[in-house]
Design a protein around this motif. Structure first.
Motif, short mmCIF file in Angstrom:
data_model
loop_
_atom_site.label_atom_id
_atom_site.label_comp_id
_atom_site.label_asym_id
_atom_site.label_seq_id
_atom_site.Cartn_x
_atom_site.Cartn_y
_atom_site.Cartn_z
N GLY A 1 0.53 -1.26 -0.20
CA GLY A 1 0.15 -0.12 -0.06
C GLY A 1 0.94 1.47 -0.04
O GLY A 1 0.39 2.37 -0.14
N GLY B 1 -10.03 9.64 -1.05
CA GLY B 1 -9.26 8.54 -1.60
C GLY B 1 -7.68 8.92 -2.04
O GLY B 1 -7.15 8.24 -2.74
N GLN C 1 -1.20 8.75 -4.57
CA GLN C 1 -2.21 7.48 -4.57
C GLN C 1 -3.69 7.87 -4.67
O GLN C 1 -4.04 8.67 -3.96
N LYS C 2 -4.39 7.44 -5.65
CA LYS C 2 -5.77 7.67 -5.67
C LYS C 2 -6.60 6.35 -5.64
O LYS C 2 -6.20 5.58 -6.54
N GLN C 3 -7.63 6.19 -4.81
CA GLN C 3 -8.45 4.91 -4.75
C GLN C 3 -9.92 5.53 -5.30
O GLN C 3 -10.42 6.18 -4.92
N GLY D 1 -12.89 1.92 -3.56
CA GLY D 1 -11.64 1.24 -2.75
C GLY D 1 -11.13 0.02 -3.44
O GLY D 1 -10.25 -0.55 -3.12
N LYS D 2 -11.81 -0.47 -4.58
CA LYS D 2 -11.30 -1.91 -5.33
C LYS D 2 -10.38 -1.54 -6.03
O LYS D 2 -9.43 -2.42 -6.50
N SER E 1 -6.73 0.79 -7.11
CA SER E 1 -5.91 1.84 -6.65
C SER E 1 -4.93 2.27 -7.81
O SER E 1 -4.57 1.41 -8.73
N ARG F 1 -1.56 4.53 -8.67
CA ARG F 1 -0.44 5.09 -7.76
C ARG F 1 0.58 5.87 -8.94
O ARG F 1 0.73 5.00 -10.04
N TYR G 1 -6.36 -3.88 -9.18
CA TYR G 1 -7.96 -4.10 -9.11
C TYR G 1 -8.42 -5.31 -8.38
O TYR G 1 -7.64 -6.40 -8.38
#
Length: 802
Positions: free
Chosen positions: A134, A688, A720-722, A726-727, A729, A731, A771
Motif C-alpha cells: 500500500g 481517496g 495514490q488515488k483509490q 476502494g477496489k 488503486s 499510484r 484491482y
C-alpha cells in the motif's frame, strides 16, 4: 539537506502531543476462563486506524502511551468469534476495561469486516518492520530498491547489503534463508516485483529459534498473503520509465472457507535498467581508465500455489510450491585507455564487452503441519526442498587499439560457460509450551545443501575459440548443518527475560578437479539473552546479547576466475573461514514511540572484499578474512502521527574500525564515523488521495572493509488515488527525484590505487494500477491459528502464506 533538517525539526515540534497513560483489560471465554495468547488490537474509533497489536498473557493485556482519543479494542482467538469492547475515551487517566468474553465459533463462521491501516514502519525491541503493502513510493520498484529505502540498510555499488554499518546480512524470503550467493541474490531481488512484497522485517536481535547465520542480523522479506474469505483476487499492472522502460503485471487468486484455503499467484516482469560505471586504477607506472555502460535486460516470471487445510480447531496441514524462471541478460561495454604515468599519454586502448546471458530457474516445495491448543502448547513441523538451476554463458571480446584508436593491435576473445545446480533439503521442528510462569521453546533443524559448478573457458583471437583446460574446472560443494535450540521467556510485573542457546554442527566438503577434496567440520554454540525492565508506562529498557556466524557462500569458496575484461576478474578461495560476531545492545523506549538503541559489536575473521594484483598489472576482486572489525552503533527512531499526517524518522550513526595485514603493501587500517538518516512523510488528502515524500542520506562510510565511500542521498515522491469504492488503486511516483543517487569510493591496497564511480538508472517515473475483485471481507481468524500475531510467527518460521 535543508529539507531533512526542516523535517527533523517538525519531529521535535510535535513530540509534546498529549498522551494516554494506560489501557488494560482481560480476555476470557464464556465461562470466565482466561485465554492466553489472544490477539488484541487497539483501533481508533473514528477512522478504524490500527494503533497497536498485543497478545494476551494469562488473559491480561495492556496498552500504554498513546495520544488521547476514542478507541475500541478488538480480540481474535482460535475457535472463537471476533469480540470487541465498547467505544471508550482514553486521556491522561488510566483506563481499565471490563473483561471481554469470547464466544466459541459456530460451524458457519459469520463474516466480519475489519478495516485498519498499518503504520509505514513499526519499531520493536528486536526488529523494525517496514510495511510495504500500500505504500505509494514502493510501486514499480524491485526487491533491491525496497531494501535500499529501508532504515539502516545500505546497498553498495556491487549490490552488497549492510545493516547498521555491518556486512554479513542473512536474507530470508518468507521466513526461509536464501542459499544464493551475493550476486545471484542481487539478481533475484532485482527480478522481485515490489507488488509481491507485504513487509520487510529488519531483525537486529534474532532469538535462538532463528539460524545463527547473519552477524549483522536478518532481513526477512514477507510476500503477500490473502486473508479474505470466499473467492478473491487481485490484478496488478505497472510500468517504470527512465532511459529504459520496464513493465510488470500480476494476478493472485484465492478461495478460503472454514477448513480449506486454496491460493495461487503469478507475476511477470520485463524491461531494462541501465548503469554507468567508471574504474580508475593506478599500479606501478600505469593507469587504467575504464569507463563502462551496462544494461540489465530483465525477463522474469514467478509463481506460487498452495493449499492450507484445517483438520480441527487445533491442527492444520498444508503444501506450498513456489518458483521462478528468469532469463536476464547483462551487457557491459567498456573502453579503457591504458596510460603511461611518465608521459601522461595513452599507449594503447582496450575496447571490451561482456555479454552475460543467464537462465535461472528454481522450484521450492514446503510441507507443513501445525498444532496449537487452548493452553498454549504449539508444534510446527516443516519439510522443505529447493532446487536451483543457474546457467550463465558469457561472450567477452577484447580488442586492443593504438593510442589514437585508429589501428587495431591485436584481439583476444573469451567464451565462458558456468552452469550451477543447487539442491537443498531441510527438516525443522519448533515446539512451545507454558513452563511455570513463562514459556519454553524447543526445536531443531537439519539442513543439507549440495552445489555442482562447472566452468569452461574458451579463448582465441578470432571466431575459432579453443578450450582452455588450465582455466576450466569443476567445483562441487556439500554442506550439512545440524542444529538444536532451547529458549525460555518470562514476563513479570516490571521485568522480563528471554534466554536461549543454539547449537550448530557444520560439516562441509569441497571437490575441485585440480586440487581434489577438502573437508572441514566444527561445532559452535550461539547464546542469546534479552532482559527488559519497565520503569513506568513511559520508559522501557531492553539489554540484549547474541553471538552469530557468517559462513562463506559457495561462490566465494569457488576458485574459478570470472572475467570482467582482460585486466579485471573475480575469484574465490577455499581458504575462506567463517566470521563470528559478539553483540551487546541497550534499547530504551520512551512512550512507546521514541526508540534509542546503543550497541557494540566485535567481529573476528571479518569477510571483506579487496582488490588485489595478479600478473603485474592485472587486478582481481576476492573475499578475504580481515583480522577483525569493531563497531559502535547508535540508532534513534521516532514515528509520529497527527490527524492525516504521519512521519517516521530513523537515524543510525556508527563508528567502525577494520584491521588486516597480509604482508608488505597488503594491510588495511580503516576507521570512520558514519551516519544514515531516513525520513518517510505520508499525508491523507481525503477523497481517496494519499501523498508520500521519502528520502535518505548516508554520510561517507567504509564499503566491504577496504574502500572509503563518499556520501549518497536520494528522495522519492508519489501520489495514490483509490476509486471504485476502494477496489482500484492508481499510484504514480518519481524515484530519485533529483537524480543524486550515485556511488563513489576509493582504496589503496597491494600497491594499487583505485577510484570507482557508479550511477544506476534510479530516476524513473512509475505508474501502477491494482484491482481487487471477489469477496474482500476479512476472515477474522484462521482455525489453526491464534490470530494475526501467531500467523505472522508461523509465516516467518515456515514461509507460509499466499
Amino acid at each position: 539537506m535543508k529539507q531533512l533538517i526542516f523535517t527533523s525539526a517538525l519531529v521535535l515540534l510535535f513530540c509534546a502531543a498529549t498522551m494516554a497513560q494506560h489501557i488494560s483489560g482481560s480476555v476470557t471465554d464464556k465461562a470466565g476462563k482466561a485465554l492466553d495468547g489472544a490477539t488484541v488490537s487497539l483501533i481508533k474509533a473514528k477512522d478504524k486506524a490500527f494503533v497497536k497489536l498485543e497478545v494476551s498473557k494469562l488473559g491480561n493485556y495492556e496498552f500504554v502511551a498513546f495520544e488521547a482519543d476514542s478507541f475500541l479494542v478488538q480480540v481474535s482467538y482460535t475457535g472463537f468469534e471476533l469480540a470487541s469492547s465498547p467505544v471508550f475515551f482514553a486521556g491522561k487517566e488510566p483506563v481499565v476495561l471490563a473483561p471481554i468474553r469470547m464466544v466459541e465459533m459456530p460451524a458457519a463462521l459469520q463474516t466480519v469486516v475489519v478495516t485498519a491501516r498499518k503504520p509505514m514502519v513499526e519499531v520493536k525491541a528486536d526488529k523494525t518492520i517496514v510495511n510495504v503493502e500500500g505504500t505509494v513510493n514502493a510501486i514499480g520498484s524491485t526487491g533491491l530498491d525496497l531494501l535500499r529505502k529501508s532504515p539502516g540498510v545500505v546497498v553498495d555499488n556491487d549490490d552488497q547489503l549492510s545493516l547498521n554499518g555491518k556486512t554479513g546480512v542473512q536474507v530470508y524470503i518468507d521466513g526461509k534463508p536464501s542459499p544464493l550467493s551475493a550476486q545471484d541474490l542481487a539478481n533475484y531481488l532485482k527480478s522481485l516485483n515490489s507488488a509481491q512484497v507485504e513487509a520487510i522485517e529488519l531483525i537486529h536481535n534474532p532469538t535462538a529459534q532463528y539460524e545463527a547465520a547473519g552477524t549483522a542480523g536478518i532481513i526477512n522479506i514477507r510476500l503477500k498473503k490473502n486473508k479474505s474469505k470466499g473467492f478473491t483476487g487481485t490484478i496488478t499492472a505497472g510500468m517504470s520509465s527512465g532511459h529504459y522502460t520496464r513493465h510488470e503485471q500480476g494476478l493472485s487468486i484465492s478461495y478460503r472457507n472454514n477448513r480449506i484455503n486454496l491460493f495461487g499467484m503469478y507475476n511477470g516482469t520485463a524491461g531494462s535498467t541501465g548503469m554507468d560505471f567508471n574504474l580508475y586504477r593506478v599500479i606501478r607506472d600505469t593507469a587504467f581508465d575504464q569507463k563502462s555502460k551496462l544494461e540489465f535486460k530483465n525477463r522474469n516470471q514467478s509463481f506460487k500455489a498452495g493449499v492450507d487445510y484445517t483438520l480441527n480447531t487445533k491442527s492444520a496441514i498444508g503444501v506450498l510450491l513456489n518458483g521462478s524462471i528468469a532469463t536476464p541478460t547483462l551487457e557491459n561495454f567498456t573502453r579503457t585507455p591504458i596510460v603511461g604515468l611518465a608521459s601522461s599519454k595513452a599507449v594503447r586502448i582496450l575496447n571490451a564487452a561482456n555479454i552475460n546471458e543467464m537462465d535461472n530457474r528454481n522450484l521450492n516445495t514446503n510441507l507443513w503441519y501445525s498444532y496449537k491448543d487452548t493452553v498454549g502448547r504449539s508444534l510446527l513441523i516443516n519439510a522443505d526442498h529447493g532446487y536451483y538451476k543457474l546457467q550463465q554463458e558469457q561472450w567477452q571480446p577484447n580488442q586492443y587499439w593504438d593510442a589514437e584508436e585508429k589501428e587495431p593491435i591485436h584481439t583476444i576473445n573469451y567464451r565462458m560457460e558456468s552452469p550451477t545446480t543447487i539442491s537443498i533439503y531441510s527438516l525443522k521442528a519448533d515446539y512451545e509450551q507454558a513452563l511455570g510462569k513463562g514459556r519454553l521453546g524447543l526445536g531443531g533443524k537439519i539442513g543439507h545443501v549440495n552445489t555442482e559448478n562447472i566452468f569452461n573457458q574458451y579463448r582465441g583471437s578470432g571466431d575459432q575459440l579453443n578450450w582452455d583446460s588450465a582455466a576450466s574446472s569443476r567445483f562441487n560443494y556439500t554442506e550439512t548443518i545440524k542444529a538444536l535450540y532451547a529458549r525460555y521467556s518470562r514476563e513479570m510485573k516490571r521485568y522480563g527475560i528471554q534466554a536461549g542457546l543454539r547449537m550448530e554442527h557444520t560439516s562441509w566438503e569441497t571437490e575441485l578437479s585440480a586440487k581434489g577434496r577438502e573437508s572441514r567440520n566444527y561445532l559452535d554454540f550461539f547464546p542469546t539473552l534479552s532482559l527488559n525492565y519497565t520503569a513506568s508506562s513511559n520508559h522501557k529498557l531492553v539489554l540484549a546479547y547474541n553471538r552469530r556466524i557468517d559462513r562463506p557462500v559457495y561462490k566465494d569458496l569457488n576458485p574459478f576466475e570470472y572475467r570482467i575484461n582482460e585486466y579485471t576478474f573475480h575469484r574465490g578461495s577455499t581458504n575462506l573461514r567463517p566470521q563470528y560476531s559478539n553483540t551487546i545492545s541497550l534499547t530504551h523506549t520512551f512512550k512507546q514511540r521514541f526508540n534509542t538503541s546503543l550497541s557494540y559489536s566485535h567481529i573476528s575473521d571479518v569477510i571483506g572484499q579487496v582488490v588485489d594484483t595478479a600478473s603485474g598489472t592485472k587486478g582481481f576482486l576476492s573475499k578475504r578474512n580481515l583480522s577483525m572489525q569493531n563497531l559502535v552503533n547508535l540508532n534513534i527512531s521516532f514515528p509520529f502521527q497527527y490527524k492525516a499526517y504521519s512521519l517516521y524518522v530513523n537515524l543510525n550513526s556508527y563508528y567502525t574500525q577494520f584491521r588486516a595485514s597480509y604482508g608488505e603493501d597488503r594491510s588495511i587500517n580503516l576507521n570512520r564515523w558514519a551516519s544514515n538518516i531516513m525520513l518517510q512523510n505520508t499525508i491523507r488528502l481525503g477523497k481517496g488521495w494519499n501523498a508520500e515524500l521519502s528520502g535518505f542520506y548516508t554520510t561517507p562510510s567504509i564499503w566491504q572493509g577496504s574502500m572509503k565511500a563518499e556520501a549518497i542521498w536520494s528522495m522519492d515522491a508519489g501520489f495514490q488515488k483509490q476509486v471504485m469504492k476502494g477496489k482500484m488503486s492508481i499510484r504514480a511516483s518519481v524515484s530519485d527525484l533529483f537524480n543524486t543517487l550515485k556511488f563513489k569510493a576509493q582504496s589503496d591496497f597491494a600497491g594499487q590505487q583505485i577510484w570507482v564511480m557508479g550511477k544506476q538508472e534510479t530516476r524513473q517515473f512509475k505508474l501502477s494500477l491494482s484491482y481487487r475483485f471477489g469477496n474482500n471481507k476479512l476472515k477474522t481468524v484462521r482455525q489453526n491459528q491464534g490470530g494475526a500475531e501467531d500467523e505472522n510467527k508461523r509465516v516467518q518460521s515456515s514461509g507460509l502464506g499466499n
